[in-house]
Design an enzyme around this catalytic site. Structure first.
Site, PDB file in Angstrom:
ATOM      1  N   ILE A  31       0.811  -1.225   0.000  1.00 36.79           N
ATOM      2  CA  ILE A  31       0.000   0.000   0.000  1.00 36.79           C
ATOM      3  C   ILE A  31       0.840   1.269   0.000  1.00 36.79           C
ATOM      4  CG2 ILE A  31      -2.196  -0.856   0.891  1.00 36.79           C
ATOM      5  CD1 ILE A  31      -1.283  -0.205   3.709  1.00 36.79           C
ATOM      6  N   THR A  84       8.640   5.996   5.435  1.00 39.79           N
ATOM      7  CA  THR A  84       9.971   6.561   5.661  1.00 39.79           C
ATOM      8  C   THR A  84      10.995   5.444   5.816  1.00 39.79           C
ATOM      9  OG1 THR A  84       8.886   8.360   6.827  1.00 39.79           O
ATOM     10  CG2 THR A  84      11.240   8.160   7.167  1.00 39.79           C
ATOM     11  N   TYR A  85      10.556   4.312   6.369  1.00 42.92           N
ATOM     12  CA  TYR A  85      11.521   3.271   6.731  1.00 42.92           C
ATOM     13  C   TYR A  85      11.454   2.020   5.875  1.00 42.92           C
ATOM     14  CZ  TYR A  85      11.724   6.308  10.716  1.00 42.92           C
ATOM     15  OH  TYR A  85      11.865   7.414  11.509  1.00 42.92           O
ATOM     16  N   GLY A  86      10.553   1.977   4.912  1.00 46.16           N
ATOM     17  CA  GLY A  86      10.452   0.770   4.102  1.00 46.16           C
ATOM     18  C   GLY A  86       9.065   0.601   3.526  1.00 46.16           C
ATOM     19  N   VAL A  87       8.803  -0.621   3.051  1.00 39.28           N
ATOM     20  CA  VAL A  87       7.535  -0.876   2.360  1.00 39.28           C
ATOM     21  C   VAL A  87       6.424  -1.152   3.375  1.00 39.28           C
ATOM     22  CG1 VAL A  87       6.426  -2.291   0.586  1.00 39.28           C
ATOM     23  CG2 VAL A  87       8.889  -1.947   0.532  1.00 39.28           C
ATOM     24  N   ASP A 100       8.669  13.668  13.690  1.00 40.34           N
ATOM     25  CA  ASP A 100       8.515  13.653  12.229  1.00 40.34           C
ATOM     26  C   ASP A 100       7.035  13.709  11.849  1.00 40.34           C
ATOM     27  OD1 ASP A 100       9.459  13.580   9.601  1.00 40.34           O
ATOM     28  OD2 ASP A 100       9.387  11.394   9.501  1.00 40.34           O
TER      29      ASP A 100
END
EC number: 2.7.11.22
Length: 302
Positions: free
Chosen positions: A10, A14-17, A128
């Site tokens: 989906i 920021t850190y991956g899929v 963030d």
């Protein structure tokens, strides 16, 4: 990971899929974040696992619930409750010339502040915040996602897909290189998001750190030690910065009433020590006419 089935990808966080998935036994739909770490060979740092385990305790109706932390092939998967829409997508879907109803703007801001008060009271910062990690449901509830991940994993300069991580919501003390920042950084971010919910436009949309700072300075005036003690000694402050005077927020922010502009100005005070706290913001007159009984959590719990 055997308990979950992946349904579809989906997005890229920021850190991956991020995948949509389902818990096999219960049928619960979840969001599965595969964390991509800088040093894959070294596996998951124990500090990250400790930090993440603490996040399972952050249970609040305005915070996306972390259901599970799983390891597979030295990959870390974080399993969260699933919400299909984020605030950015929602703002983008509103037809040109139309805006979010003023009461819903107020309700969203109140709920975001409730979530942040809950976390700040537990000494967890977000660091963030942006419309992409504020998730909404069809009942008018808004929830903060990705809490505490910045501390566990650091904030990469580029996202996994090489998109640059946005600076639009970043507090000036962070942009100026302060290392001792605290809860006021989240309040600044929420202020900029408040303006964006009302206007559908980012308040300060810089394309580099210096451009970001200068957009803030043009709107609010270039800070100095008089308005913000010790700002001139921050690592990235330069005496050569242009000395802008700053205008009124109302020129940049339409669709927010007088009380709302007063609250926004207090959230965007340069000096972090003078910036309004999230807890005090909830008591601001802007929220006096909001029906709090219908909100998911109208008791501020310590």
């Amino acid at each position: 990971m055997d308990e979950y089935t992946k349904i579809e990808k989906i997005g890229e966080g920021t850190y991956g899929v991020v995948y949509k998935g389902r818990h096999k036994a219960t049928g619960q739909v979840v969001a599965m974040k595969k964390i991509r770490l800088e040093n894959e060979e070294e596996g998951v740092p124990s500090t990250a696992i400790r930090e993440i385990s603490l996040l399972k305790e952050l249970q609040h109706p305005n915070i996306v619930c972390l259901l599970d932390v799983l390891m597979q092939d030295s990959r870390l998967y974080l399993i969260f409750e699933f919400l299909s829409m984020d605030l950015k997508k929602y703002l983008d879907s509103i037809p040109s010339g139309q805006y979010i109803d003023t009461m819903l703007v107020k309700s969203y801001l109140y709920q975001i502040l409730q979530g942040i008060v809950f976390c700040h009271s537990r000494r967890v910062l977000h660091r963030d915040l942006k419309p992409q990690n504020l998730l909404i449901d069809s009942k008018g509830v808004i929830k903060l996602a990705d809490f505490g991940l910045a501390r566990a994993f650091g904030i990469p300069v580029r996202v996994y897909t090489h998109e640059v991580v946005t600076l639009w919501y970043r507090a000036p003390e962070v942009l100026l290189g302060s290392v001792r920042y605290s809860t006021p950084v989240d309040v600044w971010s929420i202020g900029t998001i408040f303006a964006e919910i009302a206007t559908k436009k980012p308040l300060f949309h810089g394309d580099s750190e210096i451009d970001q700072l200068f957009r803030i300075f043009r709107a609010l005036g270039t800070p100095n030690n008089e308005v913000w003690p010790e700002v001139e000694s921050l690592q990235d402050y330069k005496n050569s910065f242009p000395k802008w005077k700053g205008g009124s927020l109302s020129a940049n922010v339409k669709n927010i009433d007088k009380d709302g502009l007063d609250l926004l100005a207090k959230m965007l005070i340069y000096d972090p020590a003078k910036r309004i706290s999230a807890r005090k913001a909830l008591l601001h007159p802007y929220f006096d006419d909001l029906d709090k009984s219908s909100l998911p959590d109208n008791q501020i719990r310590n």
